[in-house]
Design an enzyme around this catalytic site. Sequence first.
Site, mmCIF file in Angstrom:
data_model
loop_
_atom_site.group_PDB
_atom_site.id
_atom_site.type_symbol
_atom_site.label_atom_id
_atom_site.label_comp_id
_atom_site.label_asym_id
_atom_site.label_seq_id
_atom_site.Cartn_x
_atom_site.Cartn_y
_atom_site.Cartn_z
ATOM 1 N N GLU A 244 0.888 -1.173 0.000
ATOM 2 C CA GLU A 244 0.000 0.000 0.000
ATOM 3 C C GLU A 244 0.915 1.209 0.000
ATOM 4 O O GLU A 244 1.498 1.552 1.027
ATOM 5 C CB GLU A 244 -0.881 0.011 1.256
ATOM 6 C CG GLU A 244 -1.791 -1.193 1.412
ATOM 7 C CD GLU A 244 -2.971 -1.201 0.469
ATOM 8 O OE1 GLU A 244 -3.139 -0.233 -0.313
ATOM 9 O OE2 GLU A 244 -3.722 -2.178 0.492
ATOM 10 N N CYS A 278 -3.003 8.523 3.149
ATOM 11 C CA CYS A 278 -2.654 8.010 1.827
ATOM 12 C C CYS A 278 -3.753 8.313 0.823
ATOM 13 O O CYS A 278 -3.492 8.820 -0.259
ATOM 14 C CB CYS A 278 -2.374 6.522 1.908
ATOM 15 S SG CYS A 278 -3.644 5.609 2.773
HETATM 16 P P1 NAP Z 1 8.249 5.301 4.484
HETATM 17 O O1 NAP Z 1 9.326 6.283 4.648
HETATM 18 O O2 NAP Z 1 8.155 4.520 3.241
HETATM 19 O O3 NAP Z 1 8.340 4.353 5.752
HETATM 20 C C1 NAP Z 1 7.399 3.314 5.974
HETATM 21 C C2 NAP Z 1 8.033 2.198 6.778
HETATM 22 O O4 NAP Z 1 9.056 1.542 6.021
HETATM 23 C C3 NAP Z 1 8.704 2.645 8.066
HETATM 24 O O5 NAP Z 1 8.378 1.716 9.071
HETATM 25 C C4 NAP Z 1 10.181 2.588 7.696
HETATM 26 O O6 NAP Z 1 11.015 2.393 8.796
HETATM 27 C C5 NAP Z 1 10.229 1.392 6.798
HETATM 28 N N1 NAP Z 1 11.392 1.314 5.920
HETATM 29 C C6 NAP Z 1 12.194 2.324 5.479
HETATM 30 N N2 NAP Z 1 13.136 1.856 4.630
HETATM 31 C C7 NAP Z 1 12.928 0.520 4.518
HETATM 32 C C8 NAP Z 1 13.547 -0.527 3.760
HETATM 33 N N3 NAP Z 1 14.586 -0.291 2.949
HETATM 34 N N4 NAP Z 1 13.063 -1.764 3.870
HETATM 35 C C9 NAP Z 1 11.996 -2.029 4.660
HETATM 36 N N5 NAP Z 1 11.365 -1.087 5.412
HETATM 37 C C10 NAP Z 1 11.823 0.169 5.334
HETATM 38 O O7 NAP Z 1 6.807 5.984 4.602
HETATM 39 P P2 NAP Z 1 6.308 7.045 5.674
HETATM 40 O O8 NAP Z 1 7.081 8.303 5.461
HETATM 41 O O9 NAP Z 1 6.294 6.436 7.022
HETATM 42 O O10 NAP Z 1 4.766 7.216 5.246
HETATM 43 C C11 NAP Z 1 4.320 8.141 4.285
HETATM 44 C C12 NAP Z 1 4.030 7.471 2.959
HETATM 45 O O11 NAP Z 1 3.214 6.331 3.155
HETATM 46 C C13 NAP Z 1 3.260 8.343 1.986
HETATM 47 O O12 NAP Z 1 3.786 8.210 0.680
HETATM 48 C C14 NAP Z 1 1.859 7.764 2.000
HETATM 49 O O13 NAP Z 1 1.098 7.997 0.844
HETATM 50 C C15 NAP Z 1 2.135 6.329 2.221
HETATM 51 N N6 NAP Z 1 0.973 5.663 2.804
HETATM 52 C C16 NAP Z 1 0.247 4.822 2.024
HETATM 53 C C17 NAP Z 1 -0.882 4.211 2.535
HETATM 54 C C18 NAP Z 1 -1.711 3.282 1.703
HETATM 55 O O14 NAP Z 1 -2.535 2.590 2.244
HETATM 56 N N7 NAP Z 1 -1.508 3.213 0.407
HETATM 57 C C19 NAP Z 1 -1.258 4.458 3.856
HETATM 58 C C20 NAP Z 1 -0.491 5.323 4.611
HETATM 59 C C21 NAP Z 1 0.632 5.922 4.090
HETATM 60 P P3 NAP Z 1 11.860 3.613 9.439
HETATM 61 O O15 NAP Z 1 10.887 4.624 9.914
HETATM 62 O O16 NAP Z 1 12.596 2.945 10.536
HETATM 63 O O17 NAP Z 1 12.751 4.142 8.337
#
Ligand code: NAP
Length: 470
Positions: A244, A278
Site C-alpha cells: 500500500e 494516503c
Molecule cells: P516510508 O518512509 O516509506 O516508511 C514506511 C516504513 O518503512 C517505516 O516503518 C520505515 O522504517 C520502513 N522502511 C524504510 N526503509 C525501509 C527498507 N529499505 N526496507 C523495509 N522497510 C523500510 O513511509 P512514511 O514516510 O512512514 O509514510 C508516508 C508514505 O506512506 C506516503 O507516501 C503515503 O502515501 C504512504 N501511505 C500509504 C498508505 C496506503 O494505504 N496506500 C497508507 C499510509 C501511508 P523507518 O521509519 O525505521 O525508516
Amino acid sequence: MFTSSHLLDLVVDETGRGIASLDPATGETIGSFRPMTVAELHESVDRAAQAQPAWASLSDAERRRFLHRAADAIEESAEALAELLSREQGKPLNGPNARFEVGGCVAWLRATAETEIPVEVIVDDETGRAEMHYRPLGVVGAISPWNWPMMISIWQIAPSLRMGNTVVLKPAETTTLSVLALVAVMNTVLPEDVLIAVPGSGGTVGDALVRSPKVSKVMFTGSTAVGKKIIEASAANVTRLTLELGGNDAGIVLPDVDPAVIAEDLFWGAFINTGQTCAALKRLYVHDDIYDRVVDELTKVAAAVPMGRGLDEANVLGPLQNRAQFTIVDELVEAAKASGARVVLGGDPDRDAVGNFYPTTLIADIDPRERLVVEEQFGPALPIIRYTDLDDVIGLANALEYGLGASVWSPDRSRALEVAARLTAGTVWINSHGGLHPLVPFGGAKQSGYGREFGLEGLKAVAEPQVISG
Ligand code: NAP
Ligand code: MG
C-alpha cells in the site's frame, strides 16, 4: 486497563541512550525507544516462527476469540492509547483523529474476526472435485507508516493472525512508542510470540525483516520509494508482498453540484489527519462554471476548523508529524506561490515556532503541472485546479504514476458513474472521498501498490491458496 503514563512506562527505554520520540506540537521528548539490532530482529523472527505451528493448530473459532479479546483489551485502554497516539503522532483526540483511530483498531479486529471464509468448490462433476482452501503462510512481516500508525498496524496484524500466521511488526521510527504500546496491550491477551514488535530506525530493521528467509509474506504501507526497495529485496526468497504505497488522489467536481452542499465533505476528504492520509483528496479539479463558488464555500469551511495541540479537546487539525514532512509541504506551497498561483487561505507558516504546524492552505488558479499538484504533498495544502473540458480533466487525473483513490462529485449518479469508470484508481468515491470499511477491499492501481486489504480479499492475501483435488 492502562493509564497513558503506565503505557509509556511499559515501552520507553530506561537507559536514556535510545532514540527520542518527539511531540510534534511542542518539540518535547515524550520518551525514548531502543532500536533493535539486526541480530535481535532475527531472534524475534525465530521466536515468531517457533510460535506459529501452535497458533495455526488452534481452531479458527479459537483464533477469532483471540482477536475479539485483543479488541476488548484495546477498548479497555482506549483513552490511554488515544492520548499517547495524540502526543506522538500529533493528531487531535477529537474529530476523525486519535480516538477515532483507536476505535478503528477495535472495529477492524472485530470485523476481521467475524468474516466468514467459505471453502470454494471450483469443480464438482463427473470429471472430479476441486476445492480451494486457504492455509497459513508462516510468519508475516508487517511494516507500517507514521500517519495512522495504530490502525494501519492493525490492518496488517488482524488478517494475518486470523489466518494462522504469526506477525513481526516494524513500526515507523517516529511513531514507535504508540505502536509498541498497542502491541503491549494486545499481548496482555495473545499467546506468547504470536505478535512481536521490532523497533528500528533508518530502514535497517525493516530491510532485514523483508530479507529474512523465515518471513513468508510482507505487508507494507509507506512510500512508493521504499516499496520499490522492498520489491527488490523480496526477490531472494520469493517473499509474497502486499504493498500500500503513496497516493495523489484527484477529485473531479462536475458543474451540476451545489457548492454549499459538498464543501464540508470536500474539506474532510482532503484534510483528514491534517492531510497526512494516503487516500486523501490531494488535487481538486473544479469545473469553471462553479469554480469560484466552490472555492468560496470551501474557504468558509476551512477557515473555521481549529488547528492546534492534539490534547486540547477543541482542536480537530494538528501539526505535521515530523519536520521532514513540514519541509515538503512548505517547499511545494512556496513553489506554487512563485508560479503565480493564488493563495486563498494559509500558506504562511511560522517556521520559527515550536512544533510542526503548517496552516490550513487552499491554493487556487494553479497550473495543473505545478509540483503541488503532481507531487504528493501529504499535508494540509490543497491545490484547486480549474477545468472546462471533461476529457481533459480525466486525462489529467489519470496522468500520474499513482492510482490509489479518486472521487467524482455530482448529484447525477449515472453521470458520475460514467466518469468513475474512466478513472484508473483502486477506489472511486462518489460525493465523498477516503471513507474505508473493514469489509470493502482497499488498495492501489499503478505505483500506488498491489494487492488488496480488508474483507475476504484481505484474508486470502495473507494465506497460501491450496487446491484439494479429488
Ligand atoms: P516510508 O518512509 O516509506 O516508511 C514506511 C516504513 O518503512 C517505516 O516503518 C520505515 O522504517 C520502513 N522502511 C524504510 N526503509 C525501509 C527498507 N529499505 N526496507 C523495509 N522497510 C523500510 O513511509 P512514511 O514516510 O512512514 O509514510 C508516508 C508514505 O506512506 C506516503 O507516501 C503515503 O502515501 C504512504 N501511505 C500509504 C498508505 C496506503 O494505504 N496506500 C497508507 C499510509 C501511508 P523507518 O521509519 O525505521 O525508516
Ligand atoms: Mg520514512
